[in-house]
Write a protein that holds these residues in place. Structure first.
Motif, PDB file in Angstrom:
ATOM      1  N   UNK A  49      32.293  60.608  90.723  1.00 10.10           N
ATOM      2  CA  UNK A  49      33.200  59.998  89.743  1.00 10.10           C
ATOM      3  C   UNK A  49      34.515  59.584  90.393  1.00 10.10           C
ATOM      4  N   UNK A  50      35.055  60.443  91.241  1.00 13.33           N
ATOM      5  CA  UNK A  50      36.325  60.112  91.889  1.00 13.33           C
ATOM      6  C   UNK A  50      36.182  58.899  92.807  1.00 13.33           C
ATOM      7  N   UNK A  51      35.070  58.813  93.500  1.00 13.83           N
ATOM      8  CA  UNK A  51      34.849  57.629  94.356  1.00 13.83           C
ATOM      9  C   UNK A  51      34.726  56.369  93.496  1.00 13.83           C
ATOM     10  N   UNK A  52      34.094  56.494  92.339  1.00  8.75           N
ATOM     11  CA  UNK A  52      33.975  55.350  91.432  1.00  8.75           C
ATOM     12  C   UNK A  52      35.360  54.915  90.955  1.00  8.75           C
ATOM     13  N   UNK A  53      36.205  55.877  90.614  1.00  2.00           N
ATOM     14  CA  UNK A  53      37.557  55.561  90.161  1.00  2.00           C
ATOM     15  C   UNK A  53      38.352  54.861  91.257  1.00  2.00           C
ATOM     16  N   UNK A  54      38.206  55.327  92.491  1.00  2.00           N
ATOM     17  CA  UNK A  54      38.911  54.701  93.614  1.00  2.00           C
ATOM     18  C   UNK A  54      38.404  53.283  93.842  1.00  2.00           C
ATOM     19  N   UNK A  55      37.106  53.083  93.682  1.00  2.00           N
ATOM     20  CA  UNK A  55      36.553  51.729  93.851  1.00  2.00           C
ATOM     21  C   UNK A  55      37.133  50.777  92.809  1.00  2.00           C
ATOM     22  N   UNK A  56      37.376  51.296  91.604  1.00  2.00           N
ATOM     23  CA  UNK A  56      37.922  50.466  90.534  1.00  2.00           C
ATOM     24  C   UNK A  56      39.415  50.232  90.700  1.00  2.00           C
ATOM     25  N   UNK A  57      40.123  51.257  91.167  1.00  3.74           N
ATOM     26  CA  UNK A  57      41.588  51.158  91.322  1.00  3.74           C
ATOM     27  C   UNK A  57      41.976  51.772  92.666  1.00  3.74           C
ATOM     28  N   UNK A  58      41.769  51.051  93.750  1.00  5.39           N
ATOM     29  CA  UNK A  58      41.933  51.629  95.088  1.00  5.39           C
ATOM     30  C   UNK A  58      43.353  52.056  95.428  1.00  5.39           C
ATOM     31  N   UNK A  59      44.343  51.553  94.723  1.00  2.84           N
ATOM     32  CA  UNK A  59      45.728  51.883  95.060  1.00  2.84           C
ATOM     33  C   UNK A  59      46.342  52.934  94.131  1.00  2.84           C
ATOM     34  N   UNK A  60      45.551  53.528  93.256  1.00  7.71           N
ATOM     35  CA  UNK A  60      46.070  54.561  92.346  1.00  7.71           C
ATOM     36  C   UNK A  60      46.016  55.912  93.054  1.00  7.71           C
ATOM     37  N   UNK A  61      47.187  56.473  93.310  1.00  5.65           N
ATOM     38  CA  UNK A  61      47.273  57.699  94.114  1.00  5.65           C
ATOM     39  C   UNK A  61      46.568  58.873  93.447  1.00  5.65           C
ATOM     40  N   UNK A  62      46.643  58.956  92.122  1.00  5.31           N
ATOM     41  CA  UNK A  62      46.049  60.099  91.427  1.00  5.31           C
ATOM     42  C   UNK A  62      44.543  60.175  91.634  1.00  5.31           C
ATOM     43  N   UNK A  63      43.880  59.029  91.726  1.00  2.00           N
ATOM     44  CA  UNK A  63      42.436  59.020  91.953  1.00  2.00           C
ATOM     45  C   UNK A  63      42.102  59.589  93.332  1.00  2.00           C
ATOM     46  N   UNK A  64      42.867  59.217  94.332  1.00  2.00           N
ATOM     47  CA  UNK A  64      42.658  59.762  95.676  1.00  2.00           C
ATOM     48  C   UNK A  64      42.969  61.259  95.707  1.00  2.00           C
ATOM     49  N   UNK A  65      44.013  61.669  95.016  1.00  2.00           N
ATOM     50  CA  UNK A  65      44.376  63.092  94.984  1.00  2.00           C
ATOM     51  C   UNK A  65      43.253  63.920  94.352  1.00  2.00           C
ATOM     52  N   UNK A  66      42.670  63.429  93.270  1.00  2.00           N
ATOM     53  CA  UNK A  66      41.568  64.155  92.642  1.00  2.00           C
ATOM     54  C   UNK A  66      40.392  64.296  93.601  1.00  2.00           C
ATOM     55  N   UNK A  67      40.101  63.240  94.347  1.00  2.00           N
ATOM     56  CA  UNK A  67      39.032  63.320  95.347  1.00  2.00           C
ATOM     57  C   UNK A  67      39.391  64.348  96.414  1.00  2.00           C
ATOM     58  N   UNK A  68      40.650  64.369  96.827  1.00  2.00           N
ATOM     59  CA  UNK A  68      41.091  65.329  97.838  1.00  2.00           C
ATOM     60  C   UNK A  68      40.838  66.754  97.389  1.00  2.00           C
ATOM     61  N   UNK A  69      41.213  67.068  96.163  1.00  2.00           N
ATOM     62  CA  UNK A  69      41.059  68.431  95.657  1.00  2.00           C
ATOM     63  C   UNK A  69      39.589  68.828  95.624  1.00  2.00           C
ATOM     64  N   UNK A  70      38.723  67.912  95.192  1.00  2.00           N
ATOM     65  CA  UNK A  70      37.287  68.225  95.153  1.00  2.00           C
ATOM     66  C   UNK A  70      36.741  68.455  96.558  1.00  2.00           C
ATOM     67  N   UNK A  71      37.151  67.617  97.516  1.00  2.00           N
ATOM     68  CA  UNK A  71      36.672  67.775  98.893  1.00  2.00           C
ATOM     69  C   UNK A  71      37.170  69.081  99.496  1.00  2.00           C
ATOM     70  N   UNK A  72      38.432  69.397  99.295  1.00  2.00           N
ATOM     71  CA  UNK A  72      38.985  70.640  99.839  1.00  2.00           C
ATOM     72  C   UNK A  72      38.295  71.853  99.229  1.00  2.00           C
ATOM     73  N   UNK A  73      38.032  71.769  97.959  1.00  2.00           N
ATOM     74  CA  UNK A  73      37.406  72.918  97.288  1.00  2.00           C
ATOM     75  C   UNK A  73      35.993  73.179  97.801  1.00  2.00           C
ATOM     76  N   UNK A  74      35.281  72.124  98.155  1.00  2.00           N
ATOM     77  CA  UNK A  74      33.917  72.338  98.661  1.00  2.00           C
ATOM     78  C   UNK A  74      33.903  72.592 100.174  1.00  2.00           C
TER      79      UNK A  74
END
Length: 520
Positions: A196-221
């Protein structure tokens, strides 16, 4: 009347084109002939909001509602202006009036829910959002608003269902994709969340919050490489203050004979956790200066590699700077290379000795406890627990509990504290140097996920951390140890909200320690 309508239609076109001056001129011409014309007042309020003149907008809209007291849209606009001004109770009242006038308008219902949510009236907000979704079941924004309100109460599964419906209705909605990812993340479905986070980034690549959410998921795993890279987007988020310094940012180049400023950027626990990198910087020949929050400043000079500690009001000149939480990325930290040599902090020896003398009169296992974090933290309702939940620990023979809890949740004496045999240390804990000294003098600390967990770990003291089912990224998943803190043992909820299971497992572990087992 026809002339006024024509002028206001032209004013709207000017507004759409960004020509506010021309639009305002037309509106004022209309008001010269009709001082209470609601259409002109409303457009002037739009212009005022654009220029952050919120009180002017409120006054104009109140004037307009007096002229047209049955106009729902005017009351909705007034509610929006009042909400922007932070006058939430008045905003709710205005939105409620709009709802009463237009009970089948889904947008007004949804906006009432958003306002109620901002006012901390979560259950009423959910009810308003449910009405909005009933009125417009295919509206993605209404579904997202309901999901967000549910998410804030911890109802991640129902929230995810709302977001899934929103995605189905509007596959190009980055908001729906992002919110679905966050909800799935809270449910522990990290792989689905990352999609989902990758989909959000694809739709809005410059929105920092979308990248941050992906970061948290990656760090957690445990995928730290991508996690640290995406984590840098946090510095571009709207909620993060912009920091500027007269020196360049460090990017990994040689530091031999140079000075570096490490600046705090998030919570106290974050500062403690990432301070470990100061020792690595010092080994590279750097003079390390740390800008820290005031409760930490008396303690942090003891940290390995730190030459100077200061506040933001008195920064010394340095050659380069780096945000504290960016150091892990610059060093390319992986799970296998986390600098986990503890202790990397020390407590003032004289304070430690005073605490040891004070604790000497209490025989048995001396255990510090913390059951609540900062109530202003957005996830505090998930990570904190009531003191009552710890009562089963009170009948473990041979244990004396000492409260390290500060703030509103601190003990006030009697009642539960007596049943749990807790000694309240809060009156003697002025800052983190005092707390650190007490922790060193104790045998064990049991705490929720708050700064004390990081402090005990950094001091190399045994610490048992009580974690919510969807814990913070730094505790990873499906493990009872921490690569960040070798002396930490993690007790996770087996299901959302299941603190009783956590406490029972801690009770069993405490009983074993009293019986002679080594504190793991």
């Amino acid at each position: 009347m026809a002339l006024a309508a024509t002028s206001l239609m032209l004013a709207v076109r000017f507004l759409d084109a960004g020509k506010d001056v021309e639009a305002e001129t037309l509106c004022r011409q209309v008001l010269e002939k009709d001082a209470d014309h609601p259409g002109a007042l409303r457009l002037l309020a739009v212009i005022a909001r654009r220029h952050d003149q919120i009180q002017t907008a409120v006054d104009l809209l109140r004037h307009a509602t007096n002229r047209l007291p049955e106009d729902a849209d005017l009351f909705a606009d007034l509610g929006h202006a009042l909400k922007t001004a932070g006058r939430l109770d008045e905003a709710v009242a205005s939105y409620q009036r709009a709802v009463d006038l237009a009970p089948t308008d889904a947008v007004i219902q949804s906006n009432l829910g958003v306002c109620l949510d901002a006012a901390g009236r979560g259950e009423e907000a959910i009810a308003a959002h449910r009405r909005a979704v009933t009125l417009a079941p295919d509206d993605a924004d209404s579904l997202c608003n309901l999901g967000a309100a549910l998410q804030r109460t911890g109802a991640s599964a129902e929230a995810a269902a709302c977001f899934q419906r929103a995605v189905a209705r509007d596959p190009d909605s980055a908001r729906a994709a992002t919110n679905l990812g966050v909800a799935l993340q809270e449910m522990g479905r990290l792989e689905d969340a990352i999609v989902c986070h990758r989909r959000s980034i694809a739709l809005t690549p410059d929105v920092a919050e979308a990248h941050y959410n992906l970061a948290i998921a990656c760090l957690r795993r445990g995928d730290l490489e991508e996690g640290w890279r995406e984590f840098e987007w946090r510095l571009r988020m709207r909620t993060v203050p912009r920091r500027t310094f007269p020196c360049p940012r460090w990017a990994g180049e040689s530091l031999q004979g140079r000075s570096i400023l490490l600046h705090a950027e998030q919570g106290l626990g974050d500062t403690i956790q990432f301070l470990r990198y100061a020792a690595l910087l010092a080994r590279r020949g750097a003079r390390v200066v740390v800008e820290a929050q005031s409760p930490l400043r008396r303690l942090l000079p003891s940290a390995h590699g730190v030459a100077e500690v200061c506040g933001p009001e008195a920064l010394p000149p340095t050659d380069v700077f780096c945000p504290l939480l960016s150091l892990a990325g610059v060093f390319g930290t992986t799970l296998d290379t986390i600098p986990a040599e503890v202790p990397y902090l020390g407590a003032p020896p004289l304070l430690v000795e005073r605490w040891r003398q004070r604790f000497a009169s209490w025989p048995g296992l001396r255990v510090g406890i913390v059951w609540a974090g900062n109530p202003n933290h957005p996830k505090d309702f998930v990570r904190s627990l009531p003191l009552e939940a710890l009562l089963p620990l009170g009948d473990v023979a041979g244990v004396r509990f000492f409260s390290l809890q500060l703030g509103a949740a601190a003990l006030s004496g009697g009642g539960l504290s007596g049943r749990l045999h807790v000694v309240d240390l809060a009156p003697s804990l002025g800052d983190f140097a005092d707390t650190a000294a007490a922790i060193v003098a104790l045998d064990l600390v049991i705490t929720v996920d708050t700064a004390v967990a990081h402090l005990a770990g950094a001091l190399g003291r045994p610490v048992w951390v009580m974690l919510a089912h969807a814990s913070d990224w730094r505790w990873l998943t499906n493990r009872d140890d921490s690569p960040w803190y070798p002396t930490a043992r993690l007790f996770r909820q087996s299901a959302p909200g299941d603190w009783s299971g956590v406490v029972q497992r801690i009770r069993t572990a405490l009983t074993a320690v009293v019986g002679g087992a080594v504190i793991p």
